[in-house]
Write a protein that holds these residues in place. Structure first.
Motif, short mmCIF file in Angstrom:
data_model
loop_
_atom_site.label_atom_id
_atom_site.label_comp_id
_atom_site.label_asym_id
_atom_site.label_seq_id
_atom_site.Cartn_x
_atom_site.Cartn_y
_atom_site.Cartn_z
N VAL A 100 -13.96 3.88 65.97
CA VAL A 100 -14.87 4.58 65.62
C VAL A 100 -16.20 3.73 65.62
O VAL A 100 -16.12 3.08 64.73
CB VAL A 100 -14.88 5.62 64.58
CG1 VAL A 100 -16.28 6.34 64.47
CG2 VAL A 100 -13.89 6.77 64.84
N ILE A 101 -17.17 4.09 66.38
CA ILE A 101 -18.61 3.28 66.38
C ILE A 101 -19.37 4.28 65.82
O ILE A 101 -19.69 5.23 66.34
CB ILE A 101 -18.74 2.71 67.74
CG1 ILE A 101 -17.91 1.37 67.79
CG2 ILE A 101 -20.16 2.26 67.70
CD1 ILE A 101 -18.40 0.57 69.12
N GLU A 132 -9.13 7.14 55.71
CA GLU A 132 -9.18 5.71 56.11
C GLU A 132 -10.32 5.12 56.49
O GLU A 132 -11.03 4.01 56.33
CB GLU A 132 -8.33 5.44 57.13
CG GLU A 132 -7.32 4.12 57.01
CD GLU A 132 -6.20 4.15 58.31
OE1 GLU A 132 -6.25 2.94 58.87
OE2 GLU A 132 -5.86 5.17 58.82
N ILE A 133 -11.16 6.21 57.26
CA ILE A 133 -12.48 5.74 57.86
C ILE A 133 -13.46 5.56 56.72
O ILE A 133 -14.18 4.56 56.75
CB ILE A 133 -12.78 6.77 58.94
CG1 ILE A 133 -11.73 7.01 59.94
CG2 ILE A 133 -14.36 6.59 59.64
CD1 ILE A 133 -12.25 7.98 61.13
N LEU A 134 -13.38 6.56 55.96
CA LEU A 134 -14.64 6.30 54.73
C LEU A 134 -14.41 5.03 53.91
O LEU A 134 -15.29 4.34 53.66
CB LEU A 134 -14.57 7.67 53.94
CG LEU A 134 -15.49 7.72 52.81
CD1 LEU A 134 -17.00 7.67 53.25
CD2 LEU A 134 -15.32 9.11 52.02
N HIS A 135 -12.97 5.05 53.92
CA HIS A 135 -12.70 3.69 53.05
C HIS A 135 -13.03 2.50 53.54
O HIS A 135 -13.60 1.60 52.75
CB HIS A 135 -11.35 3.78 52.63
CG HIS A 135 -10.69 4.84 51.68
ND1 HIS A 135 -9.44 5.45 51.80
CD2 HIS A 135 -11.14 5.39 50.74
CE1 HIS A 135 -9.32 6.46 50.91
NE2 HIS A 135 -10.49 6.40 50.20
N GLU A 136 -12.83 2.51 54.92
CA GLU A 136 -13.37 1.05 55.74
C GLU A 136 -14.70 0.96 55.46
O GLU A 136 -15.41 -0.17 55.48
CB GLU A 136 -12.74 1.18 57.07
CG GLU A 136 -12.78 -0.17 57.47
CD GLU A 136 -12.15 -0.31 59.20
OE1 GLU A 136 -11.14 0.59 59.23
OE2 GLU A 136 -12.72 -0.98 59.85
N ARG A 169 -21.98 0.24 63.69
CA ARG A 169 -20.91 -0.41 62.79
C ARG A 169 -19.66 0.25 63.20
O ARG A 169 -19.33 1.33 63.72
CB ARG A 169 -21.01 -0.29 61.36
CG ARG A 169 -22.29 -0.66 60.92
CD ARG A 169 -22.26 -2.39 60.52
NE ARG A 169 -23.56 -2.61 60.02
CZ ARG A 169 -24.95 -3.15 60.84
NH1 ARG A 169 -24.53 -2.99 62.24
NH2 ARG A 169 -25.57 -3.45 60.25
N ILE A 170 -18.55 -0.53 63.32
CA ILE A 170 -17.17 -0.11 63.76
C ILE A 170 -15.96 -0.09 62.57
O ILE A 170 -16.15 -0.96 61.77
CB ILE A 170 -16.71 -1.09 64.73
CG1 ILE A 170 -15.48 -0.61 65.72
CG2 ILE A 170 -16.44 -2.43 64.39
CD1 ILE A 170 -15.34 -1.19 66.92
N THR A 171 -15.25 0.88 62.87
CA THR A 171 -13.97 1.12 61.77
C THR A 171 -12.97 1.49 62.91
O THR A 171 -13.19 2.03 63.89
CB THR A 171 -14.45 2.25 60.93
OG1 THR A 171 -14.44 3.29 61.49
CG2 THR A 171 -15.60 1.90 59.76
N THR A 172 -11.76 1.75 62.02
CA THR A 172 -10.51 2.29 62.79
C THR A 172 -10.97 3.84 63.20
O THR A 172 -11.86 4.40 62.47
CB THR A 172 -9.58 2.30 61.61
OG1 THR A 172 -8.63 3.06 62.03
CG2 THR A 172 -9.77 2.96 60.24
N ILE A 206 -14.59 6.11 70.23
CA ILE A 206 -15.29 7.44 69.94
C ILE A 206 -16.68 7.01 69.08
O ILE A 206 -16.34 6.20 68.25
CB ILE A 206 -14.71 8.57 69.40
CG1 ILE A 206 -14.22 8.54 68.30
CG2 ILE A 206 -13.63 8.89 70.81
CD1 ILE A 206 -13.57 9.79 67.63
N VAL A 207 -17.65 7.59 69.58
CA VAL A 207 -19.03 7.11 68.81
C VAL A 207 -19.41 8.24 67.83
O VAL A 207 -19.32 9.41 68.43
CB VAL A 207 -20.22 6.73 69.70
CG1 VAL A 207 -21.51 6.65 69.26
CG2 VAL A 207 -19.75 5.60 70.59
#
Ligand code: AR6
Length: 183
Positions: free
Chosen positions: A81-82, A50-54, A69-72, A25-26
């Protein structure tokens, strides 16, 4: 509403992007990549911290407008999530259209790099950033359709929050497909 372009399904969905079960999901982010309101806030709330930490760990410098940029995806069903910061609309003379197209292209190519087959986009820049929805929807649709042949993506969702946004995308999806076929 659903249309096929070659073997790729383009689907318009009304609702909340955090519920999507696509691989990616973008997120319509800002350049800090530290969360915010609108769809950005909804994604961080649904996915968890977790998203913010990454974002903080991997992207201390944030992300430039038009890049991605990409994360979990944390607790959400999606795998990734992109995050892509769209342009703030300043009247149209500040490269806004090219930058918005760049968000869609970079997001699609980054999804491809991570092996995604399905992706869901929100309507980037058309909320707080005030990009006019009519123009933004044409850019969203045509940029994805043009770049799809560079990927192995088989399904693209556009998730629209309001009925009026959905209807604008519906109208412009018809015309994008006609142009694609050269009708
Ligand atoms: N699912 C799908 N679409 C949504 C959702 C949702 N859960 N929530 C809102 N929208 P915006 P922008 C729609 O303002 O214009 C943030 O604070 C919304 O109705 O989220 O790119 C960021 O941190 C609108 O149609 O994004 C940035 O600072 C669309 O998503 C800034 O806002 C985009 O609205 C980015 O502004």
């Amino acid at each position: 509403m659903e249309k096929k372009i070659g073997s790729v399904i383009i689907r318009l969905v009304r609702g909340d992007i955090t519920k999507e079960e696509t691989d990616v999901i973008v997120n319509a982010a800002n350049t800090s990549l530290r969360g915010g309101g609108g769809v950005d806030g909804a994604i961080h709330r649904a996915g968890g911290s977790e998203i913010l930490h990454e974002c903080i760990k991997k992207y201390p410098e944030g992300c430039k407008t038009g890049e991605a940029r990409i994360t979990t995806a944390g607790r959400m069903a999606a795998k990734y999530v992109i995050h892509t910061p769209g342009p703030i609309w300043r009247g149209g003379q500040q490269d806004e259209e090219r930058l918005l197209a760049s968000c869609y292209r970079h997001s699609l190519l980054l999804a491809e790099k991570y092996g995604a087959r399905t992706i869901a986009f929100p309507s980037i820049s058309t909320g707080v950033y005030r990009f006019p929805i009519e123009r933004a929807s044409k850019i969203a649709l045509s940029t994805v359709v043009e770049n799809l042949p560079l990927t192995s993506i088989i399904e693209v969702h556009y998730v629209l929050f309001s009925i009026s946004d959905y209807q604008i995308y519906e109208k412009n999806l018809q015309s994008t497909i006609k142009e694609e076929k050269g009708d």
